[in-house]
Design a protein around this motif. Sequence first.
Motif, mmCIF file in Angstrom:
data_model
loop_
_atom_site.group_PDB
_atom_site.id
_atom_site.type_symbol
_atom_site.label_atom_id
_atom_site.label_comp_id
_atom_site.label_asym_id
_atom_site.label_seq_id
_atom_site.Cartn_x
_atom_site.Cartn_y
_atom_site.Cartn_z
ATOM 1 N N VAL A 271 48.787 41.458 85.310
ATOM 2 C CA VAL A 271 48.100 42.538 84.589
ATOM 3 C C VAL A 271 46.879 41.934 83.901
ATOM 4 C CG1 VAL A 271 49.898 44.256 84.165
ATOM 5 C CG2 VAL A 271 49.861 42.181 82.802
ATOM 6 N N GLY A 272 45.731 42.360 84.285
ATOM 7 C CA GLY A 272 44.513 41.848 83.662
ATOM 8 C C GLY A 272 44.111 40.494 84.208
ATOM 9 N N MET A 273 43.113 39.904 83.557
ATOM 10 C CA MET A 273 42.565 38.638 84.048
ATOM 11 C C MET A 273 43.564 37.504 83.900
ATOM 12 S SD MET A 273 38.663 38.067 82.941
ATOM 13 C CE MET A 273 37.398 39.238 83.415
ATOM 14 N N GLY A 274 43.720 36.733 84.940
ATOM 15 C CA GLY A 274 44.541 35.527 84.841
ATOM 16 C C GLY A 274 43.784 34.471 84.048
ATOM 17 N N PRO A 275 44.469 33.381 83.646
ATOM 18 C CA PRO A 275 43.830 32.401 82.757
ATOM 19 C C PRO A 275 42.598 31.714 83.355
ATOM 20 C CG PRO A 275 46.046 31.692 83.428
ATOM 21 C CD PRO A 275 45.882 33.109 83.891
ATOM 22 N N VAL A 276 42.657 31.349 84.631
ATOM 23 C CA VAL A 276 41.502 30.655 85.234
ATOM 24 C C VAL A 276 40.327 31.627 85.372
ATOM 25 C CG1 VAL A 276 40.686 29.433 87.288
ATOM 26 C CG2 VAL A 276 42.994 29.008 86.424
ATOM 27 N N THR A 277 40.634 32.838 85.814
ATOM 28 C CA THR A 277 39.582 33.850 85.946
ATOM 29 C C THR A 277 38.917 34.093 84.589
ATOM 30 O OG1 THR A 277 40.955 34.884 87.638
ATOM 31 C CG2 THR A 277 39.107 36.171 86.830
ATOM 32 N N ARG A 278 39.738 34.134 83.543
ATOM 33 C CA ARG A 278 39.198 34.418 82.204
ATOM 34 C C ARG A 278 38.238 33.311 81.743
ATOM 35 N NH1 ARG A 278 40.356 37.965 78.619
ATOM 36 N NH2 ARG A 278 42.249 38.595 79.705
ATOM 37 N N ILE A 279 38.647 32.060 81.940
ATOM 38 C CA ILE A 279 37.760 30.943 81.544
ATOM 39 C C ILE A 279 36.416 31.080 82.251
ATOM 40 C CG2 ILE A 279 37.396 28.439 81.809
ATOM 41 C CD1 ILE A 279 40.440 28.127 81.481
ATOM 42 N N LEU A 280 36.499 31.348 83.569
ATOM 43 C CA LEU A 280 35.263 31.443 84.342
ATOM 44 C C LEU A 280 34.415 32.626 83.890
ATOM 45 C CD1 LEU A 280 36.527 30.603 87.924
ATOM 46 C CD2 LEU A 280 34.893 29.299 86.573
ATOM 47 N N ALA A 281 35.079 33.766 83.622
ATOM 48 C CA ALA A 281 34.329 34.965 83.239
ATOM 49 C C ALA A 281 33.600 34.748 81.912
ATOM 50 C CB ALA A 281 35.272 36.166 83.153
ATOM 51 N N VAL A 282 34.291 34.116 80.969
ATOM 52 C CA VAL A 282 33.680 33.879 79.647
ATOM 53 C C VAL A 282 32.502 32.902 79.790
ATOM 54 C CG1 VAL A 282 34.095 32.839 77.373
ATOM 55 C CG2 VAL A 282 35.771 34.416 78.348
ATOM 56 N N CYS A 283 32.728 31.812 80.526
ATOM 57 C CA CYS A 283 31.668 30.816 80.687
ATOM 58 C C CYS A 283 30.514 31.357 81.523
ATOM 59 C CB CYS A 283 32.222 29.539 81.320
ATOM 60 S SG CYS A 283 33.371 28.715 80.221
ATOM 61 N N PHE A 284 30.831 32.223 82.466
ATOM 62 C CA PHE A 284 29.792 32.838 83.292
ATOM 63 C C PHE A 284 28.809 33.603 82.413
ATOM 64 C CE2 PHE A 284 28.486 34.495 87.488
ATOM 65 C CZ PHE A 284 27.645 35.494 87.077
ATOM 66 N N GLU A 285 29.363 34.425 81.563
ATOM 67 C CA GLU A 285 28.535 35.272 80.700
ATOM 68 C C GLU A 285 27.627 34.395 79.821
ATOM 69 O OE1 GLU A 285 28.539 38.498 80.997
ATOM 70 O OE2 GLU A 285 27.293 39.045 79.280
ATOM 71 N N LYS A 286 28.214 33.340 79.237
ATOM 72 C CA LYS A 286 27.436 32.457 78.357
ATOM 73 C C LYS A 286 26.338 31.749 79.152
ATOM 74 C CE LYS A 286 30.661 31.138 74.778
ATOM 75 N NZ LYS A 286 31.773 30.239 74.612
ATOM 76 N N ALA A 287 26.709 31.193 80.304
ATOM 77 C CA ALA A 287 25.754 30.413 81.100
ATOM 78 C C ALA A 287 24.635 31.315 81.607
ATOM 79 C CB ALA A 287 26.469 29.755 82.271
ATOM 80 N N ALA A 288 25.009 32.526 82.053
ATOM 81 C CA ALA A 288 24.009 33.422 82.620
ATOM 82 C C ALA A 288 22.999 33.835 81.558
ATOM 83 C CB ALA A 288 24.703 34.648 83.211
ATOM 84 N N ARG A 289 23.497 34.097 80.364
ATOM 85 C CA ARG A 289 22.581 34.568 79.317
ATOM 86 C C ARG A 289 21.767 33.441 78.710
ATOM 87 N NH1 ARG A 289 22.758 39.849 78.617
ATOM 88 N NH2 ARG A 289 24.563 40.846 79.555
ATOM 89 N N ALA A 290 22.153 32.204 79.001
ATOM 90 C CA ALA A 290 21.364 31.075 78.510
ATOM 91 C C ALA A 290 20.150 30.832 79.402
ATOM 92 C CB ALA A 290 22.221 29.818 78.463
ATOM 93 N N GLY A 291 20.064 31.530 80.529
ATOM 94 C CA GLY A 291 19.018 31.261 81.515
ATOM 95 C C GLY A 291 17.691 31.895 81.155
ATOM 96 N N LYS A 292 16.636 31.362 81.731
ATOM 97 C CA LYS A 292 15.316 31.945 81.571
ATOM 98 C C LYS A 292 14.748 32.192 82.956
ATOM 99 C CE LYS A 292 15.006 31.955 77.116
ATOM 100 N NZ LYS A 292 15.307 33.212 76.483
ATOM 101 N N TRP A 293 13.576 32.763 82.964
ATOM 102 C CA TRP A 293 12.948 33.241 84.198
ATOM 103 C C TRP A 293 13.403 32.570 85.484
ATOM 104 C CZ3 TRP A 293 10.444 36.873 86.616
ATOM 105 C CH2 TRP A 293 10.003 37.937 85.849
ATOM 106 N N TYR A 294 12.801 31.503 85.881
ATOM 107 C CA TYR A 294 13.054 31.001 87.231
ATOM 108 C C TYR A 294 13.984 29.799 87.253
ATOM 109 C CZ TYR A 294 8.994 33.930 87.697
ATOM 110 O OH TYR A 294 8.124 34.970 87.610
ATOM 111 N N ASN A 295 14.597 29.510 86.124
ATOM 112 C CA ASN A 295 15.462 28.341 86.094
ATOM 113 C C ASN A 295 16.897 28.736 86.353
ATOM 114 O OD1 ASN A 295 13.327 26.754 85.295
ATOM 115 N ND2 ASN A 295 13.654 27.262 83.145
#
Length: 301
Positions: A271-295
């Motif tokens: 039910v819901g996100m498993g632990p590995v998926t959750r780690i990746l989803a949280v880090c994905f959001e942080k990493a993606a929003r840390a990005g700038k234009w073409y980098n």
Amino acid sequence: MFVYLNGRIIPSHQAVISIFDHGFLYGDGVYETIRVLDGFPFLLDEHLLRLAQSARALRLGIPVPFPDIKKVIQTLIRKNHFPEASIRITLTRGPGPYGFDPRPCRNPTLAISCSSFVGYPASYYRRGITAALVGVKRNHPLSLPPSVKSTSCLNGILAKIESIDLGAQEAIMSTLDDRIAEGTVSNVFAVKKNRIFTPVLGKDLLPGVTRDFVCRLARSLGLEVVEKELSINDLKTSKEIFLTSTLMNILPVTKLVWVANRKIKSIKMGVGMGPVTRILAVCFEKAARAGKWYNSPLKKF
Ligand code: PLP
């Protein structure tokens, strides 16, 4: 809303294309969808590179150089005031006489739109979705290569219809010889014993930009990612399954459905996100929003 069409930025209601456009008549074209996060197009270079590869496979010239396409995208984001948006680039063969011969089509159509981002419902991320293991097979690479992001999407549409009939939110397609290929608009990952598996990039699936980002992200977090051929049974026996795409990011699958001997079968994976998926989803959001234009944001780690 302002859009770009063949050299001009115009209000969307003025953007019209010919009914003789081979993209409209025959699905003769390619496209890309790009996420805009906090006003920045995420992984834009990666998407443009894939657009170039898709266009080359169809011998379709891109009429505008990439630096100019980037400027158009920047202008559309600014003019439309959409900091959270999705960009769609569509390139078609352009208008021409009836018939498949592309040679008389001398003016390809290039359209770029920037729409306010409408993601998948929050409940999909909270509870996970149902994915159907459908009977429709992914195109054979020698017919229409899945590595080409073409506007001919009927293969995925037929799979999607089958998944809707099974009450699922996405369809997972396999190859003719029953290896897992991909979703209709997503790449597939499975987690077993804390190792992350995903079908190897060959000719059977689209090289997802998000797939690549997630593989790099997971490895940078010290997680093991194994790219290999996966069987349907591999999926059924996984602890966690998740899908990736530009518009999904990372979406958990908590139930699989399929038809066997004319009966609908299913497995619940949790039910819901498993632990590995959750780690990746949280880090994905942080990493993606840390990005700038073409980098690539991962360079910022
Ligand atoms: N596979 C298919 C068939 C797709 O259409 C898509 C995206 O639309 C994906 C995978 C995911 O690709 P990306 O992560 O580049 O959006």
